[in-house]
Design an enzyme around this catalytic site. Structure first.
Site, mmCIF file in Angstrom:
data_model
loop_
_atom_site.group_PDB
_atom_site.id
_atom_site.type_symbol
_atom_site.label_atom_id
_atom_site.label_comp_id
_atom_site.label_asym_id
_atom_site.label_seq_id
_atom_site.Cartn_x
_atom_site.Cartn_y
_atom_site.Cartn_z
ATOM 1 N N LYS A 156 -26.830 -36.083 -5.548
ATOM 2 C CA LYS A 156 -25.928 -36.690 -6.271
ATOM 3 C C LYS A 156 -26.244 -38.183 -7.343
ATOM 4 O O LYS A 156 -26.509 -38.572 -6.629
ATOM 5 C CB LYS A 156 -25.059 -36.834 -5.337
ATOM 6 N N GLY A 199 -7.131 -30.695 -9.693
ATOM 7 C CA GLY A 199 -5.909 -29.822 -9.502
ATOM 8 C C GLY A 199 -5.048 -29.338 -10.553
ATOM 9 O O GLY A 199 -4.560 -28.433 -10.253
#
Length: 422
Positions: free
Chosen positions: A106, A223
């Site tokens: 990451k 979302g």
């Protein structure tokens, strides 16, 4: 509200539980809890006002037993090394569980990108990638977009890397624009993956996804596309929120209509959509009496403080780490099924792998083939974890996350043993 718990310590707690389930030693736990490499870079940027500002960035490479490191890069003012270390570890388990040949990594820069001009943002991005360029590569470490980064960011990354290596190496990052070897499917792949496992889990719990009520916290990329595809699958999305708050309607919302309406107004916030019954807070959304709850915003939103008020029977984690371990323990005893982030939001990295392979093959796959591969893999992975949970674990003691961790950690350990690392 998210809590201030150290995400790396939380990630290590989850790993500890998985190691104990598998019966592995403390030495293996130490091997798995420690990143293989941490790169920190200083990023000096001459701002538009002529002043020099120093930013700090990181690239954490957690484990490479299964293949090249893989994971996104985020730009956020609260990003820190502990968060990046936790996310890198979670990427190891996510990639292992997805059965793709990647290790975990990451990246992050502590910056508010919305306070930068386009020129400042490009300079920051190029200098960050220049700083980590010795540690990334097509067969070494393959970054991708994450919070507040996008295909344009990846275009700057790949151009900077290609210039430094005198070669067009599109496969060094994924999530690129279409013109630079990206896939359209990558844009909505995480949301499609979340919706796909929600549908698959709903079949097992309710018999079908059709007509089931859903609340989605977060209306960013994940979302929005989760809500959009759940609409298409026949679910009833009755609540949606973002950083400014949320909206509720017992009749349900059409995600595409919300997006189109607020975009036309020049807004990014769902509360600017006019057709709702009432406005709600993010906290109220989590506590709604719905069948399915999708936390798709930030980490640690379901905590010891609010867990007793959670009413959903199925939680599908679109965000990374939205459920605190203590809260999850409570929900598990209550019989709530949680599809963990390691599986639920892995659609992005699965599609990244497809893009990476496509780059190396010279661009052979079609968008329909890419989408169908993603759906099939998400369905198969949910079934695999569910079967392990049902047949190998005590339901009252262990949940789907521990099943996922058990499968993922065991695979990494076996690869490490085969390599002679342990």
């Amino acid at each position: 509200m998210a809590t201030s718990k150290d995400p790396y310590l939380e990630a290590k707690k989850q790993l500890r539980s998985a190691v104990d389930i598998l019966g592995y030693s403390d030495e293996i736990y130490e091997m798995l809890s420690t990143p293989e490499r941490i790169v920190q870079v200083k990023i000096p940027v001459k701002m538009d006002d002529g002043k020099l500002k120093i930013f700090t960035g990181w690239r954490v490479q957690h484990n490479s037993a299964l293949g090249p490191y893989k994971g996104g890069v985020r730009y956020h003012p609260e990003t820190n090394l502990s968060e990046v270390m936790a996310l890198a570890m979670w990427m190891t388990w996510k990639n292992s569980l997805a059965d793709i040949p990647y290790g975990g990594a990451k990246g992050g820069i502590q910056v508010d990108p919305f306070q930068l001009s386009p020129r400042e943002l490009e300079t920051l991005s190029r200098k960050y990638f220049a700083g980590i360029s010795k540690f990334v590569g097509v067969d070494l470490d393959v970054p991708a977009p994450d919070v507040n980064t996008n295909p344009q960011t990846m275009a700057w990354f790949v151009d900077e890397y290609s210039n430094r290596n005198d070669a067009q190496l599109f496969g060094v990052v994924t999530g690129k624009p279409l013109e630079l070897g990206g896939l359209q499917t990558r844009i909505f792949s995480t949301g499609l993956g979340v919706a796909t496992v929600a549908k698959q889990a709903a079949k097992k719990i309710f018999g079908s996804i059709e007509g089931r009520t859903v609340a989605v916290q977060g209306f960013g990329n994940v979302g929005f596309y989760t809500a959009k595809f759940l609409n298409e699958m026949g679910a009833k999305v009755i609540a949606i929120s973002d950083v400014k708050g949320g909206i509720y309607s017992s009749k349900g919302f059409d995600a595409d209509e919300i997006k189109a309406t607020i975009s036309k107004k020049g807004s990014m916030f769902v509360t600017d959509y006019p057709n709702y019954e009432k406005k709600i807070s993010n906290e109220e959304l989590l506590q709604l009496n719905v069948d399915i709850l999708v936390p798709a915003a930030i980490e640690n939103v379901i905590t010891e403080e609010n867990v007793s008020k959670i009413k959903a029977k199925l939680i599908v984690e679109g965000a990374n780490g939205p459920t605190a371990p203590e809260a999850e323990e409570y929900l598990t005893k209550k019989g709530v099924v949680i599809v963990p982030d390691t599986l639920a939001n892995s659609g992005g990295v699965i599609m990244s792998h497809i893009e990476w392979v496509n780059n190396r093959m010279g661009g052979w796959i079609t968008e329909d083939e890419a989408r169908n591969r993603l759906i099939q893999k998400m369905e198969n992975n949910l079934d695999m974890i569910w079967n392990f949970w049902e047949n190998k674990l005590d339901h009252e003691k262990y949940n789907l996350r521990m099943a996922a961790y058990g499968i993922a950690v065991d695979k990494v350990v076996r690869a490490m043993k085969l390599r002679g690392w342990i």
